[in-house]
Design a protein around this motif. Structure first.
Motif, short mmCIF file in Angstrom:
data_model
loop_
_atom_site.label_atom_id
_atom_site.label_comp_id
_atom_site.label_asym_id
_atom_site.label_seq_id
_atom_site.Cartn_x
_atom_site.Cartn_y
_atom_site.Cartn_z
N THR A 1 0.79 -1.07 -0.11
CA THR A 1 -0.14 -0.04 0.04
C THR A 1 0.78 1.36 -0.14
O THR A 1 0.49 2.38 -0.49
N GLN A 2 2.25 1.30 0.74
CA GLN A 2 2.93 2.34 0.63
C GLN A 2 3.79 2.62 -0.67
O GLN A 2 3.81 3.72 -1.04
N PHE A 3 4.28 1.35 -1.36
CA PHE A 3 5.14 1.69 -2.36
C PHE A 3 4.64 1.33 -3.70
O PHE A 3 5.35 1.67 -4.61
N THR A 4 3.30 0.74 -3.76
CA THR A 4 2.99 0.35 -5.12
C THR A 4 2.62 1.65 -5.77
O THR A 4 2.77 1.84 -6.97
N TYR A 5 1.90 2.58 -5.09
CA TYR A 5 1.46 3.72 -5.88
C TYR A 5 2.66 4.66 -6.09
O TYR A 5 2.96 5.21 -7.35
N LEU A 6 3.76 4.61 -5.34
CA LEU A 6 5.03 5.61 -5.46
C LEU A 6 5.75 5.00 -6.52
O LEU A 6 6.67 5.69 -7.23
N ILE A 7 6.05 3.62 -6.53
CA ILE A 7 7.09 3.07 -7.32
C ILE A 7 6.37 2.35 -8.77
O ILE A 7 6.76 3.22 -9.81
N LEU A 8 5.27 1.44 -8.53
CA LEU A 8 4.66 0.94 -9.84
C LEU A 8 4.01 1.85 -10.37
O LEU A 8 3.82 2.03 -11.60
N GLY A 9 3.42 2.96 -9.86
CA GLY A 9 2.68 4.11 -10.56
C GLY A 9 3.24 4.72 -11.38
O GLY A 9 2.84 5.33 -12.61
#
Length: 250
Positions: free
Chosen positions: A57-65
């Motif tokens: 939840t913390q890194f999917t948006y920031l990285i995969l996004g």
């Protein structure tokens, strides 16, 4: 559409986007396991799974996004959409094909890693695992749909990325002060708060702490319905934007 999907799939493979996406998904899972070991080594199996959930939840948006937004916008900058139009396709085909492939590329890998982690941690609560997988999957769909909407509005990579992360900040604040009803891919989301409660984790939330959610029935259903509604809202925005752009291009 099948021909376009095959063509786009080959492009994802040859461009390295597919390999990079899978590598990042694996890295996020490993990061969650490391954080669990370092910070919460004596946790219960459900709490250990929460550590991995929090990592996604913390890194999917920031990285995969970032990968998703570039996948949509770079092709527009390079004129790939014009090539598709010359081949008889339209903007809807252009975006839908990318959306389908990104979903098929990410969800099976993430689900497999979550199941593998669940086995590793000996978590016997299958319903908790299923709920977690559904929420993470809906969060990924939400991020892809948001990436699509932003790329429709602005087709320049730098602008799209800045807007994308700007929304992350706005949604994060909105989640904190407005009951976590916005971006589901956020540790301040309503679903993340409920999952932590179900895993008996101490969690604080500015606007949710004053509500006795522990006594609410059907928490599992509620925690899934909210990210589903978030995704549906963004989907409707995408449909509206695509219809408007298709009319303008005629």
């Amino acid at each position: 559409m099948q021909r376009l999907l095959r063509f786009e799939f080959v492009r994802l493979i040859r461009s390295g986007v597919a390999a990079m996406t899978i590598a990042l998904i694996l890295a996020i899972c490993i990061l969650g396991m490391v954080l669990d070991y370092v910070c919460y080594s004596n946790n219960s199996p459900m709490a250990s799974m929460i550590s991995i959930y929090n990592a996604y939840t913390q890194f999917t948006y920031l990285i995969l996004g970032f990968v998703f937004i570039q996948t949509f916008t770079k092709d527009y900058e390079r004129g790939v959409n014009n090539f598709y139009i010359q081949q008889g396709y339209n903007m809807i085909d252009f975006y839908v094909s990318k959306f389908i492939l990104l979903v098929l590329l990410t969800l099976p890998v993430i689900d497999t890693l979550l199941i593998a982690a669940n086995i590793l941690y000996n978590n016997s609560n299958v319903m908790f695992l299923a709920e977690m997988i559904i929420i993470v999957d809906l969060s990924i769909v939400y991020i892809i749909l948001l990436s699509m909407a932003i790329s429709i509005l602005t087709r320049k990579v730098v602008q799209a990325v800045l807007i994308f992360y700007g929304f992350f900040i706005l949604f994060n604040i909105g989640n904190l002060f407005l009951l976590g009803l916005f971006n589901p891919a956020d540790v301040n989301s309503f679903s993340a708060y409920l999952l932590n409660l179900m895993a008996n984790q101490n969690v604080t939330h500015y606007s949710l702490d004053g509500i006795n959610l522990g006594s609410i029935q059907h928490k599992t259903i509620i925690s899934v319905v909210i990210p589903l509604l978030d995704s549906i809202i963004i989907l409707l925005v995408d449909v509206l934007l695509l219809n408007n752009k298709s009319i303008d291009s005629q």
